[in-house]
Design an enzyme around this catalytic site. Sequence first.
Site, mmCIF file in Angstrom:
data_model
loop_
_atom_site.group_PDB
_atom_site.id
_atom_site.type_symbol
_atom_site.label_atom_id
_atom_site.label_comp_id
_atom_site.label_asym_id
_atom_site.label_seq_id
_atom_site.Cartn_x
_atom_site.Cartn_y
_atom_site.Cartn_z
ATOM 1 N N TRP A 63 0.406 121.536 -13.040
ATOM 2 C CA TRP A 63 -0.929 121.158 -13.524
ATOM 3 C C TRP A 63 -1.259 119.703 -13.243
ATOM 4 O O TRP A 63 -0.417 118.821 -13.434
ATOM 5 C CB TRP A 63 -0.983 121.390 -15.034
ATOM 6 C CG TRP A 63 -2.142 120.753 -15.696
ATOM 7 C CD1 TRP A 63 -2.223 119.479 -16.187
ATOM 8 C CD2 TRP A 63 -3.427 121.345 -15.956
ATOM 9 N NE1 TRP A 63 -3.458 119.252 -16.734
ATOM 10 C CE2 TRP A 63 -4.221 120.379 -16.602
ATOM 11 C CE3 TRP A 63 -3.973 122.616 -15.698
ATOM 12 C CZ2 TRP A 63 -5.533 120.631 -17.000
ATOM 13 C CZ3 TRP A 63 -5.290 122.857 -16.096
ATOM 14 C CH2 TRP A 63 -6.045 121.880 -16.742
ATOM 15 N N MET A 64 -2.520 119.460 -12.852
ATOM 16 C CA MET A 64 -3.042 118.097 -12.682
ATOM 17 C C MET A 64 -4.373 117.980 -13.414
ATOM 18 O O MET A 64 -5.205 118.877 -13.326
ATOM 19 C CB MET A 64 -3.262 117.838 -11.187
ATOM 20 C CG MET A 64 -4.225 116.719 -10.846
ATOM 21 S SD MET A 64 -4.760 116.797 -9.106
ATOM 22 C CE MET A 64 -3.466 115.916 -8.284
ATOM 23 N N ASP A 108 -6.716 114.221 -14.909
ATOM 24 C CA ASP A 108 -7.318 112.938 -14.489
ATOM 25 C C ASP A 108 -6.541 112.147 -13.431
ATOM 26 O O ASP A 108 -5.314 112.046 -13.506
ATOM 27 C CB ASP A 108 -7.424 111.979 -15.681
ATOM 28 C CG ASP A 108 -7.928 112.619 -16.930
ATOM 29 O OD1 ASP A 108 -8.392 113.751 -16.867
ATOM 30 O OD2 ASP A 108 -7.826 111.984 -17.982
ATOM 31 N N GLN A 112 -2.515 112.763 -14.182
ATOM 32 C CA GLN A 112 -2.046 113.490 -15.352
ATOM 33 C C GLN A 112 -1.390 114.778 -14.855
ATOM 34 O O GLN A 112 -1.997 115.539 -14.087
ATOM 35 C CB GLN A 112 -3.224 113.804 -16.281
ATOM 36 C CG GLN A 112 -3.757 112.593 -17.014
ATOM 37 C CD GLN A 112 -2.816 112.144 -18.110
ATOM 38 O OE1 GLN A 112 -2.832 112.680 -19.200
ATOM 39 N NE2 GLN A 112 -1.978 111.148 -17.829
ATOM 40 N N ASP A 128 -6.899 105.845 -22.759
ATOM 41 C CA ASP A 128 -7.337 105.695 -21.369
ATOM 42 C C ASP A 128 -7.683 104.255 -20.992
ATOM 43 O O ASP A 128 -8.814 103.966 -20.559
ATOM 44 C CB ASP A 128 -8.538 106.639 -21.071
ATOM 45 C CG ASP A 128 -8.289 108.067 -21.538
ATOM 46 O OD1 ASP A 128 -7.097 108.432 -21.641
ATOM 47 O OD2 ASP A 128 -9.255 108.803 -21.802
ATOM 48 N N TRP A 178 -12.849 120.839 -17.862
ATOM 49 C CA TRP A 178 -12.012 121.389 -18.941
ATOM 50 C C TRP A 178 -12.461 122.787 -19.371
ATOM 51 O O TRP A 178 -11.637 123.644 -19.683
ATOM 52 C CB TRP A 178 -12.047 120.463 -20.166
ATOM 53 C CG TRP A 178 -11.168 119.267 -20.005
ATOM 54 C CD1 TRP A 178 -11.577 117.971 -19.914
ATOM 55 C CD2 TRP A 178 -9.731 119.234 -19.919
ATOM 56 N NE1 TRP A 178 -10.489 117.137 -19.765
ATOM 57 C CE2 TRP A 178 -9.349 117.880 -19.773
ATOM 58 C CE3 TRP A 178 -8.738 120.210 -19.944
ATOM 59 C CZ2 TRP A 178 -8.022 117.485 -19.655
ATOM 60 C CZ3 TRP A 178 -7.407 119.810 -19.824
ATOM 61 C CH2 TRP A 178 -7.073 118.469 -19.690
HETATM 62 C C1 FRU Z 1 -9.474 113.352 -20.065
HETATM 63 C C2 FRU Z 1 -8.307 113.298 -21.018
HETATM 64 C C3 FRU Z 1 -7.995 111.878 -21.386
HETATM 65 C C4 FRU Z 1 -6.545 111.954 -21.755
HETATM 66 C C5 FRU Z 1 -6.006 112.982 -20.780
HETATM 67 C C6 FRU Z 1 -4.906 113.835 -21.322
HETATM 68 O O1 FRU Z 1 -9.513 114.450 -19.230
HETATM 69 O O2 FRU Z 1 -8.593 114.098 -22.150
HETATM 70 O O3 FRU Z 1 -8.813 111.339 -22.394
HETATM 71 O O4 FRU Z 1 -5.916 110.725 -21.626
HETATM 72 O O5 FRU Z 1 -7.105 113.799 -20.431
HETATM 73 O O6 FRU Z 1 -4.339 114.619 -20.326
#
Ligand code: FRU
Length: 497
Positions: free
Chosen positions: A36-37, A39, A55, A168, A306
């Site tokens: 999974w990827m 941000d 991420q 973030d 999302w």
């Molecule tokens: C945004 C987010 C960020 C958080 C990350 C977690 O897509 O919700 O705020 O740091 O993803 O994966």
Amino acid sequence: MISQALRDARRYEEILEKTIEESQRPLFHLTPRCGWMNDPNGFSIYDGFYHLFYQYYPYSSKWGPMHWGHAISRDLLHWNYLPAVLAPDQLYDQKGCFSGSAITMEDGRQLLMYTSVGETMDPAGFDSGIQTQSIAIGDGFEYEKYSGNPVITEADLPEGASRFDFRDPKVWKAEDGTYVAAVANRPADGSGSVLLFKSTDLLHWKYWRVLASNRGRFGSMWECPDFFSLDGKQVLLVSPQDMHPSGFEYHNGNGTLCLIGTYDEKTGEFVEESNQAIDYGIDFYAPQTIETPDGHRVMIGWMQNWDACAIRAPYEKWAGQMSLPRELSIRNGRLYQSPWRGLSSLYTDTVIHKNVLVSGLDEVVLEGISGRCLDMTVRIRPADREKIFHKISIRFAQKDNLRTGVSFRPYEQTVKIDRKYSGSCRAIVHQRRCLVPGSRCGEITLRLILDRYSAEIFINDGEYVMTASLFTPLEAERICFFADGDAVIDVEKHGIG
Ligand code: FRU
């Protein structure tokens, strides 16, 4: 010392990567090494390479305890995977290493600032985790978490700020040589804000002030701030959750927001002048930017949404991709985006058709115009300016009943992307429309960048952009045009290989 959790993740990704064939990935968009990827993180230039962290949950194609994956590139189009750099292996980040940014330190090392999520219950009894900001320092390959982590905690927060929604960090160096970090937070009103923190050494941080507040205007919590000057203005990018639509400007759910204004570096005051969405399609979120050595501001976003992640089947070996790098500019007070200029280095063939009449719902198929990896500009105008056509459509990724379409309706001044028939079998958003003021005359330019699993549509030289991922079988590569009324088009297609 590399922790067991990071060692495990690296071993796993190295094995899994080998089971994913190159042809099952996009040609020029970055996907996770496996799993999974979401941000983009720490998008930066370091040691002669573009670095893009992300991420990452290597063990599944669904979101899980966040790691940071890592890839480097010389041209922002060909990426090489490096081993994952962060795993949730400390008490303060055991629930995840969330999004953050990167900066080069005075001594030449690279510093990553990320959100560390620890284990705690929130007041409502939900297991949400306290969010603090932490640091890892490295050489572009290995990064070590700082022994003084976390470096910004709830003790640094102003009154009313949430310790559960505090994440973030975007860090940069100010003109006076000090460092500033912009961190998203949820203040007492429940909607989003961006807080500024200051430091002289990147390790010790003090709360400075509120940079911008949502005040219930754009969704709820704002995520993933980026903040930079561009063409004489200052730009704040954030990604709000829980958006309500406002005409055609914003759409429901997770969205993107660009605030353009002015900024006083000394006082930290940001005065908003205008707002707009960044992307008007389905899949674009949490972008980050860099400034290239030749002075271009380049943005990459997560090419997924999302609320619509279900478009990817759960058994796939990778999920999530990054958008094409996009060059930003401000023209007439608006944020414009154009595809990264380096894309032309991947062109294979070029096919041009001029003055093609598209008429009466008859499908027009043009010689040499097909494929799933291409950059195609279509200039559209009415055949008769007194009798403007009602609609013109471009269908692509087409075979039998499969297709995705982009259509332009001059009377509504709208462009629509529709991936209903792209092969998706999930009840998620498949269509979006974008208002293009000034297009009632029937003239518009659509530039489509197709990769195997995505379409990015740049309208009128990047004044508006619509992005969508699609997982149509790759043999669907037909492209056709049809119109309700009479339209004339010029088509310039560059194959990408
Ligand atoms: C945004 C987010 C960020 C958080 C990350 C977690 O897509 O919700 O705020 O740091 O993803 O994966």
